[in-house]
Design a protein around this motif. Structure first.
Motif, PDB file in Angstrom:
ATOM      1  N   SER A 163     -32.624 -19.139 -18.507  1.00 32.23           N
ATOM      2  CA  SER A 163     -32.324 -19.427 -17.094  1.00 32.23           C
ATOM      3  C   SER A 163     -32.962 -18.359 -16.224  1.00 32.23           C
ATOM      4  N   MET A 164     -33.552 -18.788 -15.107  1.00 40.30           N
ATOM      5  CA  MET A 164     -34.237 -17.846 -14.234  1.00 40.30           C
ATOM      6  C   MET A 164     -34.168 -18.345 -12.799  1.00 40.30           C
ATOM      7  N   LEU A 165     -33.995 -17.397 -11.856  1.00 37.21           N
ATOM      8  CA  LEU A 165     -33.897 -17.736 -10.437  1.00 37.21           C
ATOM      9  C   LEU A 165     -34.561 -16.643  -9.614  1.00 37.21           C
ATOM     10  N   VAL A 166     -35.449 -17.034  -8.695  1.00 38.79           N
ATOM     11  CA  VAL A 166     -36.089 -16.067  -7.808  1.00 38.79           C
ATOM     12  C   VAL A 166     -35.128 -15.734  -6.676  1.00 38.79           C
ATOM     13  N   ILE A 167     -34.840 -14.447  -6.485  1.00 40.13           N
ATOM     14  CA  ILE A 167     -33.963 -13.999  -5.410  1.00 40.13           C
ATOM     15  C   ILE A 167     -34.774 -13.548  -4.202  1.00 40.13           C
ATOM     16  N   SER A 168     -35.853 -12.827  -4.446  1.00 46.50           N
ATOM     17  CA  SER A 168     -36.761 -12.353  -3.406  1.00 46.50           C
ATOM     18  C   SER A 168     -38.139 -12.233  -4.048  1.00 46.50           C
ATOM     19  N   PRO A 169     -39.184 -11.922  -3.290  1.00 45.13           N
ATOM     20  CA  PRO A 169     -40.520 -11.828  -3.897  1.00 45.13           C
ATOM     21  C   PRO A 169     -40.586 -10.913  -5.116  1.00 45.13           C
ATOM     22  N   ASN A 170     -39.727  -9.894  -5.178  1.00 47.16           N
ATOM     23  CA  ASN A 170     -39.790  -8.951  -6.295  1.00 47.16           C
ATOM     24  C   ASN A 170     -38.600  -9.021  -7.241  1.00 47.16           C
ATOM     25  N   LEU A 171     -37.507  -9.669  -6.823  1.00 47.65           N
ATOM     26  CA  LEU A 171     -36.293  -9.705  -7.629  1.00 47.65           C
ATOM     27  C   LEU A 171     -36.087 -11.071  -8.261  1.00 47.65           C
ATOM     28  N   VAL A 172     -35.688 -11.061  -9.531  1.00 45.95           N
ATOM     29  CA  VAL A 172     -35.430 -12.308 -10.244  1.00 45.95           C
ATOM     30  C   VAL A 172     -34.168 -12.143 -11.074  1.00 45.95           C
ATOM     31  N   ALA A 173     -33.338 -13.178 -11.109  1.00 46.31           N
ATOM     32  CA  ALA A 173     -32.166 -13.208 -11.982  1.00 46.31           C
ATOM     33  C   ALA A 173     -32.552 -13.939 -13.255  1.00 46.31           C
ATOM     34  N   ALA A 174     -32.218 -13.352 -14.410  1.00 45.51           N
ATOM     35  CA  ALA A 174     -32.605 -13.940 -15.686  1.00 45.51           C
ATOM     36  C   ALA A 174     -31.465 -13.815 -16.685  1.00 45.51           C
ATOM     37  N   GLY A 175     -31.311 -14.850 -17.514  1.00 43.11           N
ATOM     38  CA  GLY A 175     -30.274 -14.842 -18.534  1.00 43.11           C
ATOM     39  C   GLY A 175     -30.678 -15.681 -19.717  1.00 43.11           C
ATOM     40  N   ALA A 176     -29.941 -15.530 -20.812  1.00 41.98           N
ATOM     41  CA  ALA A 176     -30.240 -16.261 -22.042  1.00 41.98           C
ATOM     42  C   ALA A 176     -28.940 -16.612 -22.750  1.00 41.98           C
ATOM     43  N   THR A 177     -28.995 -17.638 -23.560  1.00 44.47           N
ATOM     44  CA  THR A 177     -27.806 -18.085 -24.287  1.00 44.47           C
ATOM     45  C   THR A 177     -27.534 -17.231 -25.524  1.00 44.47           C
ATOM     46  N   ASP A 178     -28.412 -16.290 -25.817  1.00 42.89           N
ATOM     47  CA  ASP A 178     -28.191 -15.420 -26.970  1.00 42.89           C
ATOM     48  C   ASP A 178     -28.245 -13.943 -26.602  1.00 42.89           C
ATOM     49  N   PHE A 179     -28.077 -13.644 -25.300  1.00 41.81           N
ATOM     50  CA  PHE A 179     -28.170 -12.266 -24.822  1.00 41.81           C
ATOM     51  C   PHE A 179     -27.075 -12.046 -23.790  1.00 41.81           C
ATOM     52  N   SER A 180     -26.261 -11.028 -23.963  1.00 39.95           N
ATOM     53  CA  SER A 180     -25.098 -10.821 -23.104  1.00 39.95           C
ATOM     54  C   SER A 180     -25.491 -10.360 -21.705  1.00 39.95           C
ATOM     55  N   GLY A 181     -24.921 -11.029 -20.696  1.00 41.34           N
ATOM     56  CA  GLY A 181     -25.075 -10.590 -19.317  1.00 41.34           C
ATOM     57  C   GLY A 181     -26.240 -11.213 -18.578  1.00 41.34           C
ATOM     58  N   LEU A 182     -26.085 -11.255 -17.244  1.00 43.21           N
ATOM     59  CA  LEU A 182     -27.148 -11.702 -16.340  1.00 43.21           C
ATOM     60  C   LEU A 182     -27.850 -10.470 -15.795  1.00 43.21           C
ATOM     61  N   GLN A 183     -29.170 -10.413 -15.942  1.00 40.41           N
ATOM     62  CA  GLN A 183     -29.920  -9.258 -15.475  1.00 40.41           C
ATOM     63  C   GLN A 183     -30.645  -9.569 -14.170  1.00 40.41           C
ATOM     64  N   ILE A 184     -30.575  -8.614 -13.237  1.00 43.09           N
ATOM     65  CA  ILE A 184     -31.357  -8.669 -12.004  1.00 43.09           C
ATOM     66  C   ILE A 184     -32.541  -7.741 -12.202  1.00 43.09           C
ATOM     67  N   LEU A 185     -33.737  -8.317 -12.286  1.00 46.55           N
ATOM     68  CA  LEU A 185     -34.939  -7.557 -12.629  1.00 46.55           C
ATOM     69  C   LEU A 185     -35.800  -7.320 -11.397  1.00 46.55           C
ATOM     70  N   ASP A 186     -36.327  -6.107 -11.288  1.00 49.08           N
ATOM     71  CA  ASP A 186     -37.287  -5.764 -10.247  1.00 49.08           C
ATOM     72  C   ASP A 186     -38.686  -5.849 -10.861  1.00 49.08           C
ATOM     73  N   LEU A 187     -39.407  -6.923 -10.562  1.00 44.89           N
ATOM     74  CA  LEU A 187     -40.725  -7.128 -11.172  1.00 44.89           C
ATOM     75  C   LEU A 187     -41.753  -6.143 -10.649  1.00 44.89           C
ATOM     76  N   GLU A 188     -41.547  -5.648  -9.435  1.00 41.61           N
ATOM     77  CA  GLU A 188     -42.490  -4.672  -8.885  1.00 41.61           C
ATOM     78  C   GLU A 188     -42.417  -3.355  -9.652  1.00 41.61           C
ATOM     79  N   LYS A 189     -41.257  -3.110 -10.283  1.00 44.75           N
ATOM     80  CA  LYS A 189     -41.068  -1.883 -11.072  1.00 44.75           C
ATOM     81  C   LYS A 189     -41.110  -2.205 -12.565  1.00 44.75           C
TER      82      LYS A 189
END
Length: 483
Positions: free
Chosen positions: A185-211
């Motif tokens: 599962s993936m959702l774009v929050i802003s040009p650099n931020l994305v929310a990502a998750g998986a059915t076999d990995f604990s927790g929802l991660q907010i990732l900074d793609l610019e970093k």
């Protein structure tokens, strides 16, 4: 270095700040003369100010001397961008120039947003004129598992443990390595931020793609057994982020609502601790869709058991935490489901029949109303061959797109005469099916995702390490094959 001069002065400032010249009282004209690379152009203050206050064009309009003002740039590209400024569209001669050159020139004049609007505006999406224009390689052995977009066509694709980002022009891409084995599962929050998750990995991660994929936040859901929770689906509204969690032991599930700016939890809905054989509560939501005009969240999930596939669809009022509508899927459960705010309708593709169904949201809850109406072959509803497995359905604008194997169907509503009414007093609704694109566009394996962004549709297929770009013709420019 590019310079800009007038007949009386030259600006050597790196930021190209243009200094005011003394007003010549004998000239009341608003015509501005510009010399670009030795070629003379004339335009008006009004046209130049359309570029916005931060643009170089706007700075030119503020000069009090009529010119000519010299800019050491390509006059042909300037001519195209000036035409874009005047009409809002690229002229036909833009086809003879490379898009990257136009992008770099628009950045110099600080009007890239106008170029984006001209080439990727969602209003240019023409569902009846779509054809495959481009194939984007992922440069990986892994196939796409999730796709996310922005309104003006920026594209993010997860494949394996990586996320590849394409800019709005689809010419520049970058790849980020994540902690996931595979992102579901993936959702774009802003040009650099994305929310990502998986059915076999604990927790929802907010990732900074610019970093380079720096984990800004990790959001979790607590349960009675204190075990980790995995992400089943992600959705959002203008100010809220919705995440469906299931415990790693699969004995509880919940939907958490977060503030989209701070990522602080706002509320929790549909929390179920599962004891015994309570199958209904054991089904986590695997699809979340916000319905703006009704101010409700659609949460849908299904489960395959000994008696076949069953599921439920719930519409939640976030403010009260109550379910306002609910479907219990028993006969021909959905293989996939979506909701169209503009059509006020829910659409599903039956897992057994493979046919498209519609439920009118304006009539939900009315006494005696049969919620689902089959838009295709109603005789297939009793099938047990599961012809709909793997089919995907998504609503975009006033149309609904449904994949059937390697093919894609387009469903649109037919407007009937006002005299044809049903007993409830609402106009009768009729949807018609159209096939998409050209025959050669459909060649390839089964479709696995359908996603929309800007004026484009993005398609992924089974076992393919690429993304198809579907687009209608754009005035002045059409995407060329990726090199």
């Amino acid at each position: 270095m590019s310079t800009l001069t007038t007949t009386t002065m030259t600006s050597q400032n790196d930021n190209l700040n243009l200094h005011k010249l003394k007003l010549n009282p004998s000239t009341g004209s608003n015509i501005v003369t510009i010399n670009v690379g030795g070629q003379i152009f004339q335009t008006t203050d009004q046209t130049l100010t359309l570029a916005g206050p931060k643009s170089l064009f706007s700075q030119l309009s503020e000069l009090t001397h009529p010119g000519p003002h010299f800019i050491d740039r390509d006059p042909e590209l300037f001519s195209i961008l000036l035409s874009l400024l005047r009409t809002g569209n690229l002229p036909s001669k833009a086809k003879s120039h490379d898009l990257q050159d136009l992008i770099e020139e628009s950045k110099f004049y600080k009007i890239e947003s106008l170029l984006v609007n001209s080439l990727s505006n969602p209003s240019q999406f023409d569902p009846f004129n779509l054809h495959k224009t481009l194939i984007l390689p992922l440069n990986s052995r892994d196939t796409a598992s999730a796709v996310a977009t922005t309104p003006f066509g920026t594209l993010l694709v997860s494949h394996g443990s990586k996320i590849t980002s394409f800019d709005w022009s689809l010419r520049k891409k970058s790849t980020t390595l994540t902690q996931f084995t595979a992102i579901d599962s993936m959702l774009v929050i802003s040009p650099n931020l994305v929310a990502a998750g998986a059915t076999d990995f604990s927790g929802l991660q907010i990732l900074d793609l610019e970093k380079k994929g720096f984990v800004l936040e990790t959001l979790n859901c607590e349960n009675v057994t204190k075990s980790g929770s995995t992400v089943q689906a992600i959705g959002s509204s203008n100010d809220m982020l919705f995440t469906s969690f299931e415990s790693s032991r699969r004995n509880s599930n919940s939907i958490i609502v977060y503030d989209l700016k701070t990522f602080f939890p706002v509320t929790e809905i549909g929390h179920y601790e599962i004891f015994g054989a309570d199958l209904d509560s054991a089904i986590p939501a695997t699809k979340l869709k916000w319905v703006e005009s009704y101010n409700v969240l659609m949460a849908a999930g299904s489960h395959s058991g000994p008696s076949g596939v069953s599921g439920n669809v719930k519409f939640w009022d976030i403010r009260s935490g109550n379910v306002v509508w609910e479907f219990k899927e028993k006969v021909d459960c959905f293989s996939d489901i979506t909701v169209s705010d503009s059509l006020s309708s829910i659409f599903k593709v039956g897992v057994n029949s493979g046919e498209v169904f519609n439920a009118d949201m304006r009539k939900l809850g009315s006494e005696g109303h049969d919620s689902w109406v089959c838009l295709g072959d109603n005789t297939k509803v009793g099938n047990v061959r599961k012809e709909g497995i793997g089919c995907k359905i998504e609503a975009h604008g006033n149309q609904v797109f449904c994949s059937k194997g390697f093919d894609i169907e387009l469903w649109s509503e037919m407007v009937l005469g006002s005299s044809r009414k049903r007993e409830e007093g609402l106009p009768e609704r009729v949807f018609r099916k159209n096939l998409m694109g050209r025959v050669k566009d459909m060649e390839g394996p089964r479709v696995t995702t359908l996603t929309f962004g800007g004026n484009k549709m993005f398609v992924t297929r089974k076992d393919q390490q690429s993304v198809e770009v579907w687009q209608s013709s754009v005035r002045g420019f059409e995407l060329q094959k990726w090199v």
